[in-house]
Scaffold this motif. Structure first.
Motif, PDB file in Angstrom:
ATOM      1  N   LYS A   1      80.023  21.673  72.583  1.00 23.67           N
ATOM      2  CA  LYS A   1      80.616  20.614  73.075  1.00 23.67           C
ATOM      3  C   LYS A   1      80.530  20.368  74.684  1.00 23.67           C
ATOM      4  CE  LYS A   1      84.393  21.324  70.144  1.00 23.67           C
ATOM      5  NZ  LYS A   1      85.846  21.242  69.865  1.00 23.67           N
ATOM      6  N   SER A   2      79.740  21.247  75.237  1.00 23.19           N
ATOM      7  CA  SER A   2      79.061  21.000  76.671  1.00 23.19           C
ATOM      8  C   SER A   2      80.076  20.784  77.572  1.00 23.19           C
ATOM      9  CB  SER A   2      78.152  19.826  76.591  1.00 23.19           C
ATOM     10  OG  SER A   2      77.229  19.669  77.634  1.00 23.19           O
ATOM     11  N   GLU A   3      79.775  20.349  78.730  1.00 27.67           N
ATOM     12  CA  GLU A   3      80.700  20.275  79.972  1.00 27.67           C
ATOM     13  C   GLU A   3      82.025  19.968  79.914  1.00 27.67           C
ATOM     14  OE1 GLU A   3      77.341  19.534  79.959  1.00 27.67           O
ATOM     15  OE2 GLU A   3      76.655  20.641  81.482  1.00 27.67           O
ATOM     16  N   PRO A   4      82.398  18.988  79.219  1.00 30.18           N
ATOM     17  CA  PRO A   4      83.726  18.299  78.882  1.00 30.18           C
ATOM     18  C   PRO A   4      84.589  19.545  78.477  1.00 30.18           C
ATOM     19  CG  PRO A   4      82.436  16.800  78.123  1.00 30.18           C
ATOM     20  CD  PRO A   4      81.696  17.893  78.304  1.00 30.18           C
ATOM     21  N   TYR A   5      84.175  20.150  77.511  1.00 25.67           N
ATOM     22  CA  TYR A   5      84.998  21.559  77.030  1.00 25.67           C
ATOM     23  C   TYR A   5      85.192  22.470  78.109  1.00 25.67           C
ATOM     24  CZ  TYR A   5      86.818  25.403  74.213  1.00 25.67           C
ATOM     25  OH  TYR A   5      87.388  26.497  73.623  1.00 25.67           O
ATOM     26  N   LEU A   6      84.238  22.762  79.118  1.00 25.56           N
ATOM     27  CA  LEU A   6      84.571  23.678  79.991  1.00 25.56           C
ATOM     28  C   LEU A   6      85.227  23.497  81.172  1.00 25.56           C
ATOM     29  CD1 LEU A   6      83.352  26.527  80.750  1.00 25.56           C
ATOM     30  CD2 LEU A   6      81.533  25.415  81.998  1.00 25.56           C
ATOM     31  N   GLU A   7      85.240  21.963  81.452  1.00 25.53           N
ATOM     32  CA  GLU A   7      86.398  21.540  82.323  1.00 25.53           C
ATOM     33  C   GLU A   7      87.601  21.531  81.896  1.00 25.53           C
ATOM     34  OE1 GLU A   7      85.553  17.608  83.767  1.00 25.53           O
ATOM     35  OE2 GLU A   7      83.225  17.824  83.605  1.00 25.53           O
ATOM     36  N   ALA A   8      87.985  21.518  80.547  1.00 27.37           N
ATOM     37  CA  ALA A   8      89.302  21.805  79.958  1.00 27.37           C
ATOM     38  C   ALA A   8      89.716  22.927  80.206  1.00 27.37           C
ATOM     39  CB  ALA A   8      89.383  21.302  78.371  1.00 27.37           C
ATOM     40  N   ALA A   9      88.733  23.937  79.863  1.00 26.57           N
ATOM     41  CA  ALA A   9      89.075  25.424  79.819  1.00 26.57           C
ATOM     42  C   ALA A   9      89.323  25.702  81.349  1.00 26.57           C
ATOM     43  CB  ALA A   9      87.767  26.233  79.313  1.00 26.57           C
ATOM     44  N   CYS A  10      88.614  25.316  82.265  1.00 31.19           N
ATOM     45  CA  CYS A  10      88.973  25.441  83.496  1.00 31.19           C
ATOM     46  C   CYS A  10      90.469  24.874  83.978  1.00 31.19           C
ATOM     47  CB  CYS A  10      87.731  24.755  84.612  1.00 31.19           C
ATOM     48  SG  CYS A  10      86.214  25.384  84.626  1.00 31.19           S
ATOM     49  N   ASN A  11      90.584  23.719  83.471  1.00 31.91           N
ATOM     50  CA  ASN A  11      92.097  23.300  83.998  1.00 31.91           C
ATOM     51  C   ASN A  11      93.281  24.236  83.266  1.00 31.91           C
ATOM     52  OD1 ASN A  11      91.113  20.995  85.310  1.00 31.91           O
ATOM     53  ND2 ASN A  11      91.075  19.830  83.092  1.00 31.91           N
ATOM     54  N   ASP A  12      92.957  25.026  82.228  1.00 32.35           N
ATOM     55  CA  ASP A  12      93.855  26.235  81.636  1.00 32.35           C
ATOM     56  C   ASP A  12      94.003  26.972  82.751  1.00 32.35           C
ATOM     57  OD1 ASP A  12      94.699  24.555  79.342  1.00 32.35           O
ATOM     58  OD2 ASP A  12      93.289  25.510  78.062  1.00 32.35           O
ATOM     59  N   VAL A  13      92.812  27.429  82.975  1.00 35.39           N
ATOM     60  CA  VAL A  13      92.834  28.777  83.780  1.00 35.39           C
ATOM     61  C   VAL A  13      93.454  28.448  85.102  1.00 35.39           C
ATOM     62  CG1 VAL A  13      91.188  30.437  85.217  1.00 35.39           C
ATOM     63  CG2 VAL A  13      90.746  29.582  82.632  1.00 35.39           C
ATOM     64  N   ASP A  14      93.211  27.320  85.755  1.00 35.67           N
ATOM     65  CA  ASP A  14      93.843  26.885  86.864  1.00 35.67           C
ATOM     66  C   ASP A  14      95.353  27.000  87.128  1.00 35.67           C
ATOM     67  OD1 ASP A  14      92.726  26.000  89.321  1.00 35.67           O
ATOM     68  OD2 ASP A  14      92.740  23.830  89.047  1.00 35.67           O
ATOM     69  N   ARG A  15      95.659  27.079  85.930  1.00 35.08           N
ATOM     70  CA  ARG A  15      97.297  26.915  85.907  1.00 35.08           C
ATOM     71  C   ARG A  15      97.863  28.504  85.748  1.00 35.08           C
ATOM     72  NH1 ARG A  15      96.445  21.927  83.295  1.00 35.08           N
ATOM     73  NH2 ARG A  15      96.497  22.876  81.315  1.00 35.08           N
ATOM     74  N   TRP A  16      96.914  29.440  85.617  1.00 32.75           N
ATOM     75  CA  TRP A  16      97.340  31.003  85.322  1.00 32.75           C
ATOM     76  C   TRP A  16      98.140  31.412  86.634  1.00 32.75           C
ATOM     77  CZ3 TRP A  16      92.347  33.383  82.747  1.00 32.75           C
ATOM     78  CH2 TRP A  16      92.083  32.829  81.631  1.00 32.75           C
ATOM     79  N   PRO A  17      99.151  32.139  86.403  1.00 37.84           N
ATOM     80  CA  PRO A  17      99.960  32.725  87.614  1.00 37.84           C
ATOM     81  C   PRO A  17      98.865  33.826  88.152  1.00 37.84           C
ATOM     82  CG  PRO A  17     100.754  33.689  85.556  1.00 37.84           C
ATOM     83  CD  PRO A  17      99.718  32.709  85.109  1.00 37.84           C
ATOM     84  N   ALA A  18      99.153  34.444  89.203  1.00 38.07           N
ATOM     85  CA  ALA A  18      98.525  35.454  89.966  1.00 38.07           C
ATOM     86  C   ALA A  18      98.755  36.646  89.053  1.00 38.07           C
ATOM     87  CB  ALA A  18      98.997  35.598  91.251  1.00 38.07           C
ATOM     88  N   PRO A  19      97.702  37.663  89.244  1.00 38.97           N
ATOM     89  CA  PRO A  19      97.845  38.877  88.314  1.00 38.97           C
ATOM     90  C   PRO A  19      98.525  39.877  89.107  1.00 38.97           C
ATOM     91  CG  PRO A  19      95.752  38.495  89.358  1.00 38.97           C
ATOM     92  CD  PRO A  19      96.468  37.273  89.705  1.00 38.97           C
ATOM     93  N   VAL A  20      99.772  40.016  89.020  1.00 37.20           N
ATOM     94  CA  VAL A  20     100.790  41.033  89.783  1.00 37.20           C
ATOM     95  C   VAL A  20     100.810  42.231  89.011  1.00 37.20           C
ATOM     96  CG1 VAL A  20     103.271  41.140  90.429  1.00 37.20           C
ATOM     97  CG2 VAL A  20     102.200  38.968  90.414  1.00 37.20           C
ATOM     98  N   PRO A  21     100.501  43.282  89.559  1.00 35.73           N
ATOM     99  CA  PRO A  21     100.565  44.773  88.931  1.00 35.73           C
ATOM    100  C   PRO A  21     101.790  44.823  88.333  1.00 35.73           C
ATOM    101  CG  PRO A  21      99.453  45.020  91.018  1.00 35.73           C
ATOM    102  CD  PRO A  21     100.177  43.376  91.075  1.00 35.73           C
ATOM    103  N   GLY A  22     101.683  45.456  86.885  1.00 38.55           N
ATOM    104  CA  GLY A  22     102.814  45.714  86.241  1.00 38.55           C
ATOM    105  C   GLY A  22     103.542  44.577  85.549  1.00 38.55           C
ATOM    106  N   LYS A  23     102.910  43.322  85.765  1.00 37.81           N
ATOM    107  CA  LYS A  23     103.485  42.223  85.001  1.00 37.81           C
ATOM    108  C   LYS A  23     102.787  41.858  83.741  1.00 37.81           C
ATOM    109  CE  LYS A  23     105.080  37.436  86.315  1.00 37.81           C
ATOM    110  NZ  LYS A  23     104.981  36.349  87.390  1.00 37.81           N
ATOM    111  N   THR A  24     103.522  41.509  82.724  1.00 35.64           N
ATOM    112  CA  THR A  24     102.951  41.045  81.356  1.00 35.64           C
ATOM    113  C   THR A  24     102.900  39.293  81.480  1.00 35.64           C
ATOM    114  OG1 THR A  24     104.039  42.824  80.162  1.00 35.64           O
ATOM    115  CG2 THR A  24     103.145  40.677  78.957  1.00 35.64           C
ATOM    116  N   LEU A  25     101.525  38.969  81.279  1.00 37.54           N
ATOM    117  CA  LEU A  25     101.216  37.419  81.424  1.00 37.54           C
ATOM    118  C   LEU A  25     101.078  36.964  80.089  1.00 37.54           C
ATOM    119  CD1 LEU A  25      98.855  37.727  84.617  1.00 37.54           C
ATOM    120  CD2 LEU A  25     101.647  37.408  84.538  1.00 37.54           C
TER     121      LEU A  25
END
Length: 526
Positions: free
Chosen positions: A117-141
């Motif tokens: 699906k090319s770039e539009p799919y990757l942009e959508a994936a990036c938007n998802d990743v953009d909303r991920w919380p910070a990787p705090v040690p010991g925390k389940t995400l």
């Protein structure tokens, strides 16, 4: 080729954004890479032409950032061929986080769809990743990515192989979870050490001592996994030298690492090009492996051979070195792993056994060092609030060696051998240098924190009544600098200490004449 750059965890946006050398795309688009970095990535993002790599393949690589930029980047590459020829497609994810297994899983989720699906799919994936919380040690995400939710737990320095935290992660039922990852960073240790597990203890010594080491493998996948397994085998001790899971003749450091005018550097290189068999003949330790077998299969164990036998490009698999291990080989772990193979024990279980063995071996080695370094710490009663924090005592190698007779690794390890010789060699290695600098910094910060706490326990307002205004202002400035230092260096102070110190500062300022109060307040002293 497409590059997906994950920004530092301090960046609230998470993603930073892809580049165009020829037919390439970079997300996020404001990301900056030098021409040298782009060239390195381009060459590293595809298997070497000498690799017998066809079809889908995944591997990782590292490259050095250009001067003037801070930390080295960790790169993960996912390459899919689908309907196009191999050399036309590749998806690269760049991150400063060494979460190898996690990023491989992310790319498995997004790469096939992206190539359709090319770039539009990757942009959508990036938007998802953009909303991920910070990787705090010991925390389940719970991390959503294109309709899939991944459940991961960020490891801590206290985790051990097969711990209950990891077991609980996989046992808890979550109907909305699509993927559960017991680990974000570990490779299949047993699979990687499978061809050489008879020599795993010797390889542990070579990595511990920061010896120059080359892994010659048939593909980037085998190369990168083996190098990562070697680096991880001395955990929880950090490997402080450079390591390149996949290294090519086009790398900008090629000349630096292959020159014969000086001793090989302390680095672990993973290579696939047969040309390196000739170029790196002067390196003291070379591991040549064949194709890694699937879980449950054991390849023929390679032998230790002299370096002079590595002369032709078609040399047989083996560990080519003249190194004589300091420690006697532990036959018990070998029998345990061999029995596991005979009983068809899952590779994951074999990896836990091997990882625990390496962990116990490293801890037996490092505990005497930790104990001695702790003795360099000044006594708490020597800390005075009115004097600078005391200095750590100097590390004296011979003094440390004398402690080994009573508190050495023989207390926790069944392995016999020349432990003293191993320590002497280790004290001259980059790993010791890096480890001790880290411990010294931690202990110095602890002294600063104790000094700060000692100040808070004093009646500072009473002290100001016995001293001049100049001395009082000087005290306020010093206390404020202490606060700034504690915040900047994240000193290990008790939760209420900072607030108590702010209260002291406010009380002292309020006791001063109004003109001085105004000056201190205007300059942001509170």
């Amino acid at each position: 080729m497409t590059l997906l750059l994950l920004g530092p965890v301090t960046d609230p946006q998470g993603l930073q954004s892809i580049f165009y050398p020829g037919k390439s795309v970079i997300y996020p688009q404001h990301s900056k890479l030098t021409d040298k970095e782009k060239t390195n990535i381009c060459y590293l993002s595809f298997p070497d032409s000498n690799s017998g790599c066809l079809g889908d393949t995944q591997f990782c690589f590292r490259f050095r950032q250009s001067s003037g930029r801070r930390v080295s980047l960790h790169c993960l590459l996912d390459h899919y061929d689908k309907d196009l020829p191999v050399y036309l497609k590749s998806l690269v994810l760049i991150s400063k986080l060494p979460y190898i297994h996690f990023f491989h899983t992310v790319l498995k989720q997004i790469a096939p769809e992206y190539f359709e699906k090319s770039e539009p799919y990757l942009e959508a994936a990036c938007n998802d990743v953009d909303r991920w919380p910070a990787p705090v040690p010991g925390k389940t995400l719970h991390l959503p990515i294109m309709g899939v939710v991944m459940k991961v737990r960020i490891p801590t320095c206290h985790d051990k192989p097969g711990t209950t935290q990891i077991a609980q992660l996989t046992q808890q039922a979550d109907t909305h979870i699509s993927v559960i990852l017991p680990t974000v960073h570990e490779v299949d240790l047993f699979r990687c050490f499978c061809p050489v597990f008879l020599h795993s203890q010797m390889l542990w010594e070579l990595v511990l001592l920061g010896e120059p080491l080359v892994v010659m493998a048939p593909s980037p996948s085998e190369s990168s996994e083996t190098v990562l397994a070697l680096v991880n085998c001395i955990s929880p001790l950090k490997y402080f030298s450079d390591f390149r899971p996949y290294f090519t003749i086009h790398d900008s450091e090629f000349k630096e690492y292959t020159t014969r005018t000086q001793a090989p550097p302390s680095v672990i290189l993973g290579v696939t090009n047969p040309f390196f068999a000739k170029t790196l003949q002067h390196w003291p330790h070379i591991i040549r492996i064949g194709d890694l077998k699937p879980a449950g299969e054991i390849p023929k164990q390679v032998k230790v051979k002299k370096l002079k036998n590595l002369k032709t490009l078609d040399s047989k698999p083996g560990v080519y070195t003249s190194y004589k291990p300091y420690l006697n080989r532990d036959e018990e772990i070998i029998k345990q792993l061999q029995k596991g193979v005979q009983q068809k024990r899952p590779s994951e279980a074999q990896s836990v056994i091997l990882r625990r063995y390496f962990l116990e071996l490293t801890q037996s080695f490092i505990i005497p060092l930790e104990r001695y370094v702790a003795s360099l710490m000044p006594l708490q009663k020597s800390i005075s609030p009115w004097k600078s924090p005391p200095q750590l005592r100097q590390f004296l190698p011979e003094e440390f060696m004398k402690t080994l007779e009573k508190t050495g690794p023989q207390l926790t390890s069944r392995i016999k051998g020349d432990w003293i010789g191993l320590y002497r060699h280790f004290l001259k290695s980059p790993n010791f240098d890096g480890w001790f600098k880290t411990r010294r910094k931690e202990m110095t910060q602890k002294l600063e924190a104790l000094h700060l706490e000692a100040l808070c326990e004093e009646d500072l307002l009473l002290w100001t009544q016995k001293h001049t205004e100049v001395e009082t202002v000087d005290l306020v400035l010093k206390l404020k600098n202490k606060l700034l230092q504690a915040d900047r260096e994240r000193l290990p102070v008790k939760p209420d200490t900072m607030e108590k110190l702010r209260t002291h500062i406010d009380a002292i300022i309020l006791a001063l004449p109004e003109d001085l109060q105004g000056i201190l307040l205007k300059t942001g002293m509170t």
